[in-house]
Design a protein around this motif. Structure first.
Motif, PDB file in Angstrom:
ATOM      1  N   GLU A  45       0.847  -1.133  -0.020  1.00 34.38           N
ATOM      2  CA  GLU A  45       0.008  -0.047  -0.064  1.00 34.38           C
ATOM      3  C   GLU A  45       0.924   1.390  -0.136  1.00 34.38           C
ATOM      4  N   THR A  46       2.071   1.250   0.540  1.00 32.01           N
ATOM      5  CA  THR A  46       2.848   2.364   0.621  1.00 32.01           C
ATOM      6  C   THR A  46       4.015   2.271  -0.268  1.00 32.01           C
ATOM      7  N   ARG A 114       0.438   5.028  -1.828  1.00 28.39           N
ATOM      8  CA  ARG A 114       0.316   6.485  -1.390  1.00 28.39           C
ATOM      9  C   ARG A 114       2.099   6.618  -1.085  1.00 28.39           C
ATOM     10  N   TYR A 117       3.168   6.825   4.567  1.00 27.23           N
ATOM     11  CA  TYR A 117       2.062   6.657   5.575  1.00 27.23           C
ATOM     12  C   TYR A 117       1.606   7.903   6.444  1.00 27.23           C
TER      13      TYR A 117
END
Length: 299
Positions: A45-46, A114, A117
Motif C-alpha cells: 500500500e505504501t 501512497r 504513511y
C-alpha cells in the motif's frame, strides 16, 4: 531456522528484477517472509515496488493481497531460489487461486501506492466490534508522542486502534497489545487480519509479556484502568528505564496517575489535555471527549 534464500540468492534476484524493470534497487521494498511474518499488505500500500521472497508457508499470499483490495496490482513471479527464464506476469486479481508450493519471488507493482504513511487513520477503516475508538485527530497526536520507528518494540494496553497504527509503522519491530476483555481482543484480531499486520503479539495481561519471553518494550502506552498500578510494576520490572504514557478521560484517573508516578519514581515530563470540536449538520461546534495524557520517564 535456516533461511530458504541465501544472501547471495537474494542479491541475485534483486539484480535480476531491477534490471528487468529498469529501476534502482533503492526504490524497491524487500520482504523475506519465509522465516518471519512481515507486513506485506501495508508495504504494498505504501510502496510502488515490493519484492517478496516467499515459500509454502505463505501458500495463499496472493489471495490475501487481493482480499485487501490490491487486486489491480501487477506482479511478476518466478519459482526457485535462483533467477531463471520462467518468469510470469499477471494481475493479483487473476491469481487468487494460485498457491505457493515452494521457494518463489514475487515482484509487485502498485503505481497507486501512497508516497508515505499518514498518521491518524479514519475510524471507519477499523472493524467496529465492541470497541469505542478514539477520534482520529487525537490518535494522530498520540502517534506523534509514541515516535515509533521501523524496528521499535512498544506495548499498548487497551488501545486497539493505536496498536494497528503503530504496527504499520514498526514493520520490522513488535507491537505488544494487552487486551483483557475477550470481545475487544476478538475485534483486535479482526483488525490485525484486516490490515495484514503480522508484527502484533496479543496477550491478556502484562505479566504474560515476561512469561512468554516477548521482546522488551521501549515504551508503554496505557489506557488507564483499575489494574494500572500492577501494569506499571510489570513494565518497570521488564525495563527500569521504560517511558510510560498514560491516557485517560477521567479526572480521578489523572490524579491517580500522578500519584503512581511519584510512588514509583517516574518523572512527570508532561501532562496535556487534547480538545477537538467538530461542526455538526446545524453548523454548530460540538466538543469531543477531551482526554488527558501524562508522559513519564523513570528517574
Amino acid at each position: 531456522m535456516k533461511d530458504v534464500f541465501s544472501n547471495k540468492q537474494i542479491l541475485s534476484w534483486i539484480g535480476y528484477f531491477t534490471d528487468k524493470m529498469d529501476i534502482s534497487p533503492e526504490r524497491v521494498k524487500i520482504l523475506n517472509v519465509c522465516t518471519k511474518k512481515k507486513n506485506v499488505i501495508p508495504s504494498i500500500e505504501t510502496h510502488k515496488w515490493v519484492m517478496i521472497f516467499a515459500d509454502e508457508s505463505q501458500k495463499s499470499l496472493c489471495y490475501s493481497i487481493w482480499e485487501a483490495g490490491l487486486g489491480e496490482c501487477e506482479v511478476w513471479y518466478g519459482a526457485g531460489t535462483e533467477p531463471g527464464d520462467g518468469i510470469n506476469n499477471n494481475k493479483i486479481k487473476d491469481m487468487i487461486d494460485y498457491e505457493i508450493e515452494g521457494p518463489m519471488v514475487l515482484f509487485v507493482s502498485n503505481q497507486n501506492a501512497r508516497d508515505a504513511y499518514k498518521i491518524g487513520m479514519k475510524n471507519e477503516n477499523f472493524s467496529r466490534g465492541t470497541v469505542h475508538y478514539v477520534g482520529n485527530e487525537i490518535r494522530a497526536v498520540i502517534m506523534s508522542l509514541l515516535n515509533v520507528d521501523s524496528q521499535d518494540v512498544i506495548c499498548i494496553v487497551n488501545g486497539e486502534s493505536i496498536v494497528i497504527e503503530a504496527a504499520v509503522i514498526a514493520g520490522d519491530g513488535t507491537i505488544i497489545a494487552v487486551e483483557s476483555v475477550p470481545s475487544d481482543m476478538a475485534t483486535l484480531r479482526e483488525n490485525v487480519e484486516k490490515f495484514g499486520v503480522h508484527n502484533v503479539e496479543i496477550v491478556s495481561d502484562t505479566g504474560q509479556i515476561i512469561r512468554n519471553n516477548l521482546p522488551t518494550p521501549r515504551l508503554a502506552f496505557i489506557v488507564a484502568g483499575p489494574t494500572m498500578e500492577e501494569q506499571i510494576q510489570d513494565f518497570l520490572q521488564m525495563n527500569p528505564s521504560m517511558q510510560i504514557i498514560v491516557w485517560t478521560v477521567e479526572l480521578d484517573m489523572l490524579s491517580k496517575t500522578r500519584t503512581l508516578f511519584e510512588k514509583y519514581h517516574i518523572k512527570n515530563k508532561d501532562t496535556m489535555q487534547i480538545t477537538v470540536s467538530k461542526m455538526n449538520k446545524d453548523s454548530m461546534f460540538v466538543p469531543q471527549p477531551a482526554p488527558w495524557m501524562v508522559v513519564g520517564e523513570p528517574q
